[in-house]
Design an enzyme around this catalytic site. Structure first.
Site, PDB file in Angstrom:
ATOM      1  N   ASP A 153       2.635   7.208  -3.345  1.00 23.96           N
ATOM      2  CA  ASP A 153       1.590   7.130  -4.362  1.00 23.96           C
ATOM      3  C   ASP A 153       1.500   5.738  -4.964  1.00 23.96           C
ATOM      4  O   ASP A 153       2.522   5.119  -5.277  1.00 23.96           O
ATOM      5  CB  ASP A 153       1.884   8.151  -5.471  1.00 23.96           C
ATOM      6  N   GLU A 184      -0.888   5.318  -0.299  1.00 24.39           N
ATOM      7  CA  GLU A 184      -2.098   5.208  -1.108  1.00 24.39           C
ATOM      8  C   GLU A 184      -2.186   3.769  -1.602  1.00 24.39           C
ATOM      9  O   GLU A 184      -1.289   3.285  -2.288  1.00 24.39           O
ATOM     10  CB  GLU A 184      -2.038   6.163  -2.308  1.00 24.39           C
TER      11      GLU A 184
END
Length: 530
Positions: free
Chosen positions: A199, A264
């Protein structure tokens, strides 16, 4: 051996909203276990679980308070172990989120770090002295609004947080921090996970001299946040971050069977960073592209341009595509608008599953769910509340999964869920669609099964054909065979002159085909696999 993840289909689960078995209105790990047969029957290769770690839930699990446990809200480590075991028995891989750029301010590491300037973890986070007038060290802004710095009275310093003030940024320049995060990865690898989705990865390192970000000079759309007024030259995308990724990959390679890693990445140059992070064989497996998630409209040019960035020539890395996820409005509403229906959802599924790369399918996307309408007094997402009503927010994509039509809470829970269920979702419930051979669910299952059986679609080359502006046509192929994919993405019918394709049998169409071969005139918003 060919990597299992090339061309794979990964099903994303947002645990809070999948299935509640404890009766508290929130989804949990036992709920996921209960529905593993459903997921396996979709034909997907893997499951990505959004965070389930202990957290104060200010950002719903992306503010991690303990990396190596399960929040009681979702169950226990024993539940997680059972989930992995049962998933593997069904030939499903398990991928979990890892949040290495920041923690919760309730994490033990931060609680220790803020105690003094000279404790063992004093340099585990990004601390800085104020400017002479007491203001923050520089002009960096938080994604969620306001300065990216918060004052701490005990240390008499500011700490950096690119997101909420309750999400202090880790200092990945510190090798001890890197070692600790690698130990976290090892903890989950030892429990059998098959990979990680990383993330906000490029927020993981900052400019150590804390230079001010320059103002942004050009805007494609009107900025809605202070964060958008800056070029993010210094608060993210540090050139030393790939060195940490190589350390992570070295750890992953110690385990039998290839582990999958996807990042990401957002920022000023996401494409170049994704290629840097996936370059060669000692970094990440794939880059998680936001090109479609951030696109308000779908066009043939968008697909051509995005696909061209990830050609199969040279060392360009491997892409991963998502049309919907927990952070973006659902694709059937975003691209289909108010008139979106089952045929629209089928069209988007056909396009997604025809692309070259690893495909991420977000829970409910296989049902053609529209973006849920959440009233202001039921909003949970801090970003949605802060920016209301300028953005759709994320809650509308996070509403509970509808399992049964004739149930007060759509079979998700026995009590009022943490987010309300949109009334339109009841008619799209799983139990109804499972009984309908023409449903979006049945169609998506058939698409996935065909993709799984086709090397052309999984890993074959992608070559575009010359077509009118709103028409997208390409071949996916290997030496053994080809699949022709044709889409009219316009709002009017289109004439098409592709003699090669007209002699080829239609395998799939989002509309009931009246002929087995491609017609010369293609209706609006219609696709074919040949």
């Amino acid at each position: 051996m060919k990597e299992w993840w090339r061309g794979a289909v990964v099903y994303q689960i947002y645990p809070r909203s999948f299935l509640d078995t404890s009766g508290d209105g929130t989804g949990d790990l036992p709920g996921i276990i209960q529905k593993l047969d459903y997921i396996a029957n979709l034909g997907v290769d893997a499951v990505w679980l959004s965070p389930f770690f202990p957290s104060p839930m200010r950002d719903f699990g992306y503010d991690v308070a303990n990396y190596c446990d399960v929040d009681p809200l979702f169950g226990s480590l024993e539940d997680f172990d059972a989930l992995v075991s049962q998933a593997h028995a069904l030939s499903l891989k398990i991928i979990i989120d890892q949040v290495y750029s920041h923690t919760s301010d309730q994490h033990e590491w931060f609680m220790t770090s803020k105690m003094s300037h000279d404790n063992e973890k004093s340099d585990w986070y990004v601390w800085a002295d104020p400017q002479p007038d007491g203001t923050p060290p520089n002009n960096w802004q938080s994604v969620f609004g306001g300065p990216a710095w918060t004052w701490d009275n005990r240390r008499r310093q500011y700490y950096l947080h690119n997101f909420l003030s309750s999400q202090p940024d880790l200092n990945l320049h510190n090798e001890d921090v890197q070692d600790a995060l690698l130990n976290v990865a090892r903890f989950w690898l030892d429990r059998g996970v098959d990979g990680f989705r990383l993330d906000a990865l490029n927020f993981g390192m900052h400019d150590e001299t804390l230079r001010n970000n320059p103002p942004r000079q050009h805007f494609e759309t009107e900025p809605t946040r202070p964060f958008d007024f800056q070029e993010h030259a210094y608060n993210l995308s540090h050139p030393e971050l790939p060195v940490f990724l190589e350390r992570l990959r070295s750890l992953l390679d110690q385990y039998q069977n290839e582990r999958f890693t996807v990042a990401e990445i957002v920022g000023p140059e996401p494409l170049q960073e994704m290629k840097d992070y996936t370059k060669g064989s000692n970094r990440l497996s794939a880059g998680y592209s936001f090109d479609y998630l951030y696109a308000d409209d779908l066009s043939a040019d968008l697909v051509r341009n995005v696909s061209a960035d990830w050609s199969d020539a040279g060392d360009s890395g491997w892409p991963a595509w998502a049309f919907s996820n927990h952070d973006a409005p659902r694709v059937n509403s975003r691209w289909g608008g108010e008139n979106a229906d089952a045929e629209t959802a089928k069209l988007f599924a056909m396009l997604s599953l025809a692309l070259r790369g690893t495909v991420f399918l977000y829970q409910g996307e296989e049902l053609g769910l529209p973006q849920a309408e959440i009233p202001f007094d039921r909003l949970q997402d801090p970003e949605a509340i802060e920016n209301w009503p300028e953005t759709l927010g994320r809650d509308g994509a996070r509403s509970p999964m509808p399992w049964t039509e004739n149930d007060h809470y759509a079979g998700f829970s026995t009590v009022d869920p943490w987010l309300p269920i949109d009334m339109r979702h009841y008619a799209l419930a799983v139990d109804l669609q499972q009984r309908d051979e023409k449903s979006v669910l049945s169609f998506v299952r058939d698409l996935i099964a065909f993709r799984k059986s086709s090397d052309a679609l999984k890993t074959g080359s992608l070559v575009f054909l010359d077509t009118p502006d709103d028409v997208l046509a390409f071949t996916r192929g290997t030496d053994e065979g080809q699949v022709f994919c044709i889409f009219n993405l316009g709002r009017t019918q289109a004439n098409l002159d592709l003699p090669l394709c007209t002699q080829t049998e239609i395998k799939f169409s989002n509309r009931s085909a009246k002929t087995s071969v491609l017609p010369e005139t293609i209706p609006a918003m219609t696709g074919y696999w040949l």
